[in-house]
Design a protein around this motif. Sequence first.
Motif, PDB file in Angstrom:
ATOM      1  N   ASP A 539      46.705  34.083  39.523  1.00  9.81           N
ATOM      2  CA  ASP A 539      47.622  34.955  38.783  1.00  9.81           C
ATOM      3  C   ASP A 539      47.716  36.359  39.370  1.00  9.81           C
ATOM      4  OD1 ASP A 539      48.046  32.900  36.945  1.00  9.81           O
ATOM      5  OD2 ASP A 539      46.278  33.480  35.776  1.00  9.81           O
ATOM      6  N   TYR A 565      42.163  39.645  37.169  1.00  7.41           N
ATOM      7  CA  TYR A 565      42.654  38.394  36.583  1.00  7.41           C
ATOM      8  C   TYR A 565      41.546  37.349  36.473  1.00  7.41           C
ATOM      9  CZ  TYR A 565      47.287  40.347  37.318  1.00  7.41           C
ATOM     10  OH  TYR A 565      48.388  41.158  37.284  1.00  7.41           O
ATOM     11  N   ASN A 568      37.847  40.655  34.437  1.00 12.15           N
ATOM     12  CA  ASN A 568      38.450  41.880  33.918  1.00 12.15           C
ATOM     13  C   ASN A 568      37.345  42.823  33.480  1.00 12.15           C
ATOM     14  OD1 ASN A 568      39.793  43.892  32.348  1.00 12.15           O
ATOM     15  ND2 ASN A 568      41.540  42.509  32.181  1.00 12.15           N
TER      16      ASN A 568
END
Length: 863
Positions: A539, A565, A568
């Motif tokens: 992502d 992603y 975090n």
Amino acid sequence: MKYIFAITAVCLAFANFAMSTSLNYTDLPQENYNEVTVDISVSSLSHLFVMTRDFVNIVFLPFSSLESFLYSLVTGGVNGSSDFLNDLLNQWQALAALEVGYLACLAAGLLFIILVPLVSFIMCCCRTCCDNCGGEMIQTRKRTRSKWRHCFCVSLLIITVFIAVPCVFVFLTNEWINDVVKLFPEKTSASLDDVIKYIDSIPNQLNHITDQYGRLDQSLRTDVSDIGNTLGIPIRDEVLQMSNDSLEQFMQLSNDLDGALSALADVQSATSALDTSVAELNSRLSTEKTALDTTLTSCPSAFGGCSALQASTSALDSGGDFSALGDVQTEIDNINSTLNAADTDAQINTVLQEINDIPQIVTNNTVEVVDGVLDTLTEINSTLTSSLGELPLASVQDFKSQISSVNDSIVQATTTYAKNYDIYRYIAGVVLGSVFAVICAFYLMGMLMGTCSYKEERIPNLRSCSSNCGGIFIMTAVGLSFIFSWLFMILVTVTFTVGGHGERYACQILEEPYEGLKFTDKILNATGIDISATLQNPDAGLTVDGIFTSCKENESIYNALKLEYVFNITEVIQNSTAQLSGFQDQLSNVSVDLSSIQVYSPEIQSALNELKAADLASIDFASYLSEISNVVSAAQLSTYAQFLNDTADNVSSISPSFASQLRGHSYNILQIEELYLAPVTADLTRLNTSILMLQDLSQSFNTSIDATEDALIELDAYIQANGSALVTDQATQFSDALIGDVNGFMDWFGIQVTENFGACEPVYLVYTQVVSLLCDYLMDILNGLWFCLGWCVFFLLPGAIVGMKLAKFYRKLDIEDSDGYVNGPWNDMEMAAFNHSNNSNENGRSGSAKFRFVFLISLLIFA
């Protein structure tokens, strides 16, 4: 007692310092990387490479002009074809338009490769078959005396210099390749080792983060497990601070009591000594008085002062009655025993012990809270560990294995090449340079020999041997030029094709402004290749150019690879911080009952009441002092002794023996004063001082007792009323300190991960180093080679043409009869030689033609 307070203060100060020490975290460790530089050992080569790059930039269009074509070609073009060759054939016109500069050079090279052997063959045939290469082997008188020879000689000299300069570059390049063969694997390995170091530094930095968290976790667990000290000691310190005035008052009372006991002891000691000294003094005075009374019975009647002498013996009486001191002493003994029984030091120690037991009380009352906080720390540890475990380190380690394999392959390949094949390359380079060097040497030798021995007046067929050799040297160089030039042009064409395209469309786009990286991203997007998925971060939307730009700015790998992603950091910190609220909730349940602490206990109350009952003020200090004042007067003994001496002087004329006796009694009295009265006086002074001190203490003693009692009652009431609030306040401060430590680590953790973790400038440096090695070492060498060869080949044909023209001025030639040679200023010997030469030329022409044909055919076969 003062030492007890000093030791307690030192212990409290040390404990407070230990608990106030905060944890400091060091930055993530960074590796030391190699500084790989590409140094040109021969400075002149750098100028050669600059000229080569400038020429390439002129011939080839910029990459931006070719980008759309390459993009359509790689991605299948407008037809959507997946056949690369078909697409290339379909778009050859567009490619030709983009490669017009290269095609022009290629066409010139191909023409050269085709035409030079063809022209050489034709010239060979003309020379051998027709004996007419370059015109007939004759030279007119006008031609011999013209200035063309100077023009051709200067032109050939200039051309030779232009050939010699790149020839030197060929030799230098060949030597530079030797250095490259040795340095390239070393420098490549150093660069790739930096990549491996960088990859290894990532788990090392993770371990450092884990170690720093381990320090924090151990510190928190130690503080919580030792809550009796970490929380109990601050509570104890607060209570001690509040108790300071009361304990100081109690200590002052104890000091007063010690002073009273000391004064009472002095009174007892002084009284006992006084009794002994007074008894001895009275005994001596009584004995002396009896002896004096006996002496006075023999006082001569003729002396009129006998009655006065007998009455004066009362001066030897003791002069004081100490019977009342016994009653006062009994009273003092009673008070002394009462004060000793109070034992205020023991009561103060009891109060201090009550306060010092607070840490143990806290420990006993917070067992469940400690277990809950430790469970919360375990949860935070689990959260952080699991989050770090989500990082895609497996891909990084796989990449490390690939880099190690590439490094080993490069070292093995370069080592094999250096051992087995580089010698052939070196010999080939020497041969290439030697061919051009031989051509230049032949031109120079020919010009030198021809110019030095040439004479315009001499008949062409009578030219000297050295002049003829000069011409032959020049023609040999011309022959070598025609034989090798087209072969060199093949080598130039091939290397120019590879090196020119490599320099313009590989090296230059891989260097700043890194057009190749941006183009790579476009190709990857068009072909559906996602490097984010390759790095297990689907992502992130990563791009090659984005990663490279981030590394150029030395950003962390967390930002470069957009690991938010996957891991975090903000969520990790928020989750860990959210769990910290449990600290406050758990520590808010800390309940420590301080009601058991009684600084004003019944024992202390009883002791203070006993001190009051002792009532030092009840002592009759007036009677005591009055009895002390009724002592023997020291002034009367000395005066009385003087009185006896004066009387002896008066009576000496009447009764010398009586006078002598009086003088003996006077002396005895003075001895009694010196030996027995002085100690009595000292004891009286000491007793008087002790009584006065005791009197002063008695006046403030009860007041001190009352003040101490009031202070202890007030302290006891304050502890009972505010103990819970005090515990709550300290528990809040304790929890804030724990949370502050965790927040401090989280702040440090966030900064290190987002700014320092895997700071990837080494990747950028390695990239630039590898590109520099490939381009500045390999590509520049290749380009320098074809540029030097092309430069030489470019001047070979003009040199051959000019050389053939110049050689006719130096070689032995035929002459024309009509030109006036015969009628010119020639002597008989020259004419005879001229005739003989003409006959010889006619007879030997056919044989010479056959020899030249065989010779040139052999040279062509060899070439």
